[in-house]
Write a protein that holds these residues in place. Sequence first.
Motif, PDB file in Angstrom:
ATOM      1  N   GLN A  35      22.881  15.063  75.023  1.00  9.00           N
ATOM      2  CA  GLN A  35      22.687  13.808  75.682  1.00  9.00           C
ATOM      3  C   GLN A  35      23.565  12.619  75.424  1.00  9.00           C
ATOM      4  OE1 GLN A  35      18.598  13.048  74.239  1.00  9.00           O
ATOM      5  NE2 GLN A  35      18.117  11.763  76.023  1.00  9.00           N
ATOM      6  N   LYS A  36      24.319  12.788  74.333  1.00  6.74           N
ATOM      7  CA  LYS A  36      25.153  11.920  74.034  1.00  6.74           C
ATOM      8  C   LYS A  36      26.642  12.015  74.816  1.00  6.74           C
ATOM      9  CE  LYS A  36      24.258  11.729  68.938  1.00  6.74           C
ATOM     10  NZ  LYS A  36      24.797  12.094  67.772  1.00  6.74           N
ATOM     11  N   LEU A  37      26.887  13.310  75.374  1.00 12.44           N
ATOM     12  CA  LEU A  37      28.056  13.702  76.017  1.00 12.44           C
ATOM     13  C   LEU A  37      27.844  13.561  77.528  1.00 12.44           C
ATOM     14  CD1 LEU A  37      29.123  16.932  74.370  1.00 12.44           C
ATOM     15  CD2 LEU A  37      30.162  14.417  74.134  1.00 12.44           C
ATOM     16  N   THR A  38      26.729  13.104  77.986  1.00 14.98           N
ATOM     17  CA  THR A  38      26.476  13.459  79.385  1.00 14.98           C
ATOM     18  C   THR A  38      26.187  12.026  80.135  1.00 14.98           C
ATOM     19  OG1 THR A  38      24.079  13.695  79.112  1.00 14.98           O
ATOM     20  CG2 THR A  38      25.472  15.782  79.285  1.00 14.98           C
ATOM     21  N   GLY A  39      26.533  11.018  79.725  1.00 14.30           N
ATOM     22  CA  GLY A  39      26.084   9.768  80.276  1.00 14.30           C
ATOM     23  C   GLY A  39      26.785   9.534  81.742  1.00 14.30           C
ATOM     24  N   LEU A  61      16.554  25.511  72.513  1.00 17.71           N
ATOM     25  CA  LEU A  61      17.489  24.379  72.664  1.00 17.71           C
ATOM     26  C   LEU A  61      18.108  24.280  74.242  1.00 17.71           C
ATOM     27  CD1 LEU A  61      19.300  22.302  71.582  1.00 17.71           C
ATOM     28  CD2 LEU A  61      21.045  23.868  70.872  1.00 17.71           C
ATOM     29  N   LEU A  62      18.157  25.516  74.826  1.00 14.99           N
ATOM     30  CA  LEU A  62      18.450  25.548  76.302  1.00 14.99           C
ATOM     31  C   LEU A  62      17.428  24.873  77.001  1.00 14.99           C
ATOM     32  CD1 LEU A  62      20.388  28.927  76.931  1.00 14.99           C
ATOM     33  CD2 LEU A  62      21.322  26.755  75.856  1.00 14.99           C
ATOM     34  N   ILE A  63      16.157  25.164  76.769  1.00 12.51           N
ATOM     35  CA  ILE A  63      14.939  24.988  77.569  1.00 12.51           C
ATOM     36  C   ILE A  63      14.920  23.161  77.171  1.00 12.51           C
ATOM     37  CG2 ILE A  63      12.389  24.652  77.681  1.00 12.51           C
ATOM     38  CD1 ILE A  63      14.171  27.200  78.596  1.00 12.51           C
ATOM     39  N   HIS A  64      15.111  22.871  75.986  1.00 13.06           N
ATOM     40  CA  HIS A  64      15.346  21.257  75.933  1.00 13.06           C
ATOM     41  C   HIS A  64      16.416  20.533  76.355  1.00 13.06           C
ATOM     42  CE1 HIS A  64      15.205  17.600  73.123  1.00 13.06           C
ATOM     43  NE2 HIS A  64      16.637  17.656  73.022  1.00 13.06           N
ATOM     44  N   ALA A  69      17.908  17.164  81.306  1.00  9.00           N
ATOM     45  CA  ALA A  69      18.580  17.167  82.641  1.00  9.00           C
ATOM     46  C   ALA A  69      17.569  16.658  83.567  1.00  9.00           C
ATOM     47  CB  ALA A  69      19.342  18.440  82.840  1.00  9.00           C
ATOM     48  N   LYS A  70      16.440  17.124  83.623  1.00 12.69           N
ATOM     49  CA  LYS A  70      15.508  17.007  84.484  1.00 12.69           C
ATOM     50  C   LYS A  70      15.074  15.308  84.517  1.00 12.69           C
ATOM     51  CE  LYS A  70      10.863  18.131  86.073  1.00 12.69           C
ATOM     52  NZ  LYS A  70       9.926  19.057  86.109  1.00 12.69           N
ATOM     53  N   ALA A  71      14.976  14.972  83.018  1.00 12.21           N
ATOM     54  CA  ALA A  71      14.455  13.367  82.809  1.00 12.21           C
ATOM     55  C   ALA A  71      15.534  12.534  83.395  1.00 12.21           C
ATOM     56  CB  ALA A  71      14.114  13.226  81.584  1.00 12.21           C
ATOM     57  N   ALA A  72      16.919  13.080  83.360  1.00  8.53           N
ATOM     58  CA  ALA A  72      17.870  12.227  83.762  1.00  8.53           C
ATOM     59  C   ALA A  72      18.287  12.501  85.151  1.00  8.53           C
ATOM     60  CB  ALA A  72      19.204  12.607  83.033  1.00  8.53           C
TER      61      ALA A  72
END
Length: 103
Positions: A35-39, A61-64, A69-72
């Motif tokens: 999440q930190k890297l994907t902004g 973790l992959l599912i998380h 990704a879906k939320a973003a």
Amino acid sequence: MSQAVTINLDTASNAILVNGELTFATVNDVLGEVQKLTGSLSELAIDLADVTRSDSAGLALLIHWMRIAKAAQKKIVFHHIPAQMLAIASASGLDELLPLSQT
């Protein structure tokens, strides 16, 4: 003893590189790292080529990350998923849900 896991962004390819073990002992340390890297990324390409060992926590973790990704509202794809992780996904019926790279 578990090998630490690291998450880095390869700026040349815009791929997120995962290195080390994705196990019960290590996944808590990296839960929020993607999440930190994907902004600024429009698509999440996660390269798992350097994952040395995984268990069901690694798959969780992959599912998380898929949920993040879906939320973003970003596309996510996993590259070079290790055979061990793919076997766990297949046994649990999750292999059909994972967005795997075709290359």
